[in-house]
Design an enzyme around this catalytic site. Structure first.
Site, short mmCIF file in Angstrom:
data_model
loop_
_atom_site.label_atom_id
_atom_site.label_comp_id
_atom_site.label_asym_id
_atom_site.label_seq_id
_atom_site.Cartn_x
_atom_site.Cartn_y
_atom_site.Cartn_z
N ASP A 123 0.81 -1.22 0.00
CA ASP A 123 0.00 0.00 0.00
C ASP A 123 0.84 1.26 0.00
O ASP A 123 2.04 1.22 0.23
CB ASP A 123 -0.98 -0.01 1.19
CG ASP A 123 -0.34 -0.53 2.48
OD1 ASP A 123 0.90 -0.50 2.57
OD2 ASP A 123 -1.06 -0.94 3.39
N ASN B 39 -7.86 -2.60 13.86
CA ASN B 39 -9.26 -2.96 13.56
C ASN B 39 -9.34 -4.21 12.69
O ASN B 39 -10.38 -4.49 12.11
CB ASN B 39 -9.96 -1.79 12.86
CG ASN B 39 -9.20 -1.35 11.61
OD1 ASN B 39 -8.18 -1.94 11.26
ND2 ASN B 39 -9.70 -0.32 10.95
N HIS C 192 -7.48 -4.69 9.95
CA HIS C 192 -7.18 -4.46 8.52
C HIS C 192 -5.90 -5.17 8.11
O HIS C 192 -5.01 -5.41 8.93
CB HIS C 192 -7.17 -2.96 8.16
CG HIS C 192 -5.98 -2.17 8.61
ND1 HIS C 192 -6.06 -0.83 8.90
CD2 HIS C 192 -4.67 -2.50 8.76
CE1 HIS C 192 -4.86 -0.38 9.23
NE2 HIS C 192 -4.00 -1.37 9.15
N GLU D 11 -9.81 -1.92 4.97
CA GLU D 11 -10.48 -1.61 6.23
C GLU D 11 -11.76 -2.44 6.37
O GLU D 11 -12.27 -2.98 5.39
CB GLU D 11 -10.85 -0.11 6.25
CG GLU D 11 -9.66 0.84 6.07
CD GLU D 11 -8.79 0.96 7.32
OE1 GLU D 11 -8.78 0.04 8.16
OE2 GLU D 11 -8.10 1.99 7.44
C1 F6R Z 1 1.38 -1.47 6.20
C2 F6R Z 1 0.10 -2.10 6.28
C3 F6R Z 1 -0.73 -2.11 7.51
C4 F6R Z 1 0.06 -2.42 8.78
C5 F6R Z 1 -0.86 -2.41 10.00
C6 F6R Z 1 -0.09 -2.66 11.29
O1 F6R Z 1 1.93 -1.62 4.90
O2 F6R Z 1 -0.31 -2.60 5.29
O3 F6R Z 1 -1.75 -3.05 7.35
O4 F6R Z 1 0.66 -3.68 8.64
O5 F6R Z 1 -1.49 -1.16 10.09
O6 F6R Z 1 0.80 -1.60 11.51
P1 F6R Z 1 1.88 -1.67 12.67
O7 F6R Z 1 2.84 -2.75 12.30
O8 F6R Z 1 2.54 -0.32 12.64
O9 F6R Z 1 1.14 -1.95 13.94
#
Ligand code: F6R
Length: 241
Positions: A67, A136, A138, A143
């Protein structure tokens, strides 16, 4: 689904780096799907260390990231392009022309999403997709929703995501409100999926995602159906299961 229980963040990172390293050794020109965020940073650090010790060669590896924020160009230090260069690509012998991140500077969502899907297809799919877990549920920036998305698309970030990610920005208002993300279908098509999760703050969502019903309201729950999914989590993140 396999669960690997690690003692702590560093142990989780080494276990995950071992899995990625085995993938690169077994298939030197493999396609790695990569993630940003706090969870994989230790894994990337370990891979850099093993590269410096000449234990891993990334020269033929190709990558595709999950992403990118819409509106941030590759040189913006909050962009996921920048994150990947800073945390991995600049420190290993990967050919940077073999690395791919959605282009946040392209504001034409339809064009950028179609381009990115074509990139994934041209690589013959993803051999190993690394994921983190959002607060959440994701994955990528998919989302909670009424249905599972198939391919790369533009999303409006959920408030929980904006709150979780504001720690990387000077002000909450600076967090972009939109992102491009690979779809759930793209992630599920990866031949192997590995997720890293750490900390007690994720314990509730780990339980919901992997021990609750499969629902687009908890996007990661779909991974229960993936034929080769491994969750590498520390004891704190596994404390509710
Ligand atoms: C990042 C991504 C997100 C993160 C998720 C967890 O490329 O795709 O899905 O993996 O938000 O983020 P952290 O590791 O910062 O808790």
């Amino acid at each position: 689904m396999k669960i690997i229980s690690a003692r702590d963040y560093n142990h989780m990172s080494r276990q995950t780096a071992n899995i990625i390293s085995a993938q690169v050794i077994l298939k030197p020109d493999c396609v790695l799907g990569l993630a940003t965020g706090s969870s994989p940073i230790g894994t990337y650090r370990q891979l850099i260390d093993w590269y410096r010790k000449e234990d891993i060669d990334f020269s033929q590896v190709r990558t595709v990231n999950l992403d990118e924020y819409v509106g941030l160009d590759a040189d913006n230090d909050q962009s996921y392009h920048y994150f990947m260069r800073h945390n991995l690509f600049d420190h290993i012998n990967i050919d940077q022309s073999n690395t791919n991140v959605p282009c946040g500077a392209n504001l034409n969502a339809e064009e950028e999403c179609a381009r990115y899907d074509a990139v994934i297809r041209s690589m013959g799919g993803i051999d190993l997709q690394l994921l983190g877990l959002g607060p959440n549920g994701h994955i990528g920036f998919n989302e909670p929703d009424d249905c599972f998305s198939k391919h790369t698309h533009q999303v409006a970030l959920a408030d929980a995501t904006i709150q979780a990610n504001k720690r990387f920005f000077a002000h909450e208002e600076d967090v972009p409100r939109f992102a491009y993300t690979m779809g759930i279908g793209d992630i599920m098509s990866a031949r192997r999926v590995v997720m890293v999760v750490s900390g007690s703050g994720k314990a509730g969502i780990v339980k919901e995602a992997f021990f609750g019903p499969i629902t687009p309201r908890v996007p990661a729950s779909i991974l229960q159906l993936h034929p080769d999914f491994t969750l590498v989590a520390d004891e704190a993140a596994l404390s509710q299961i």
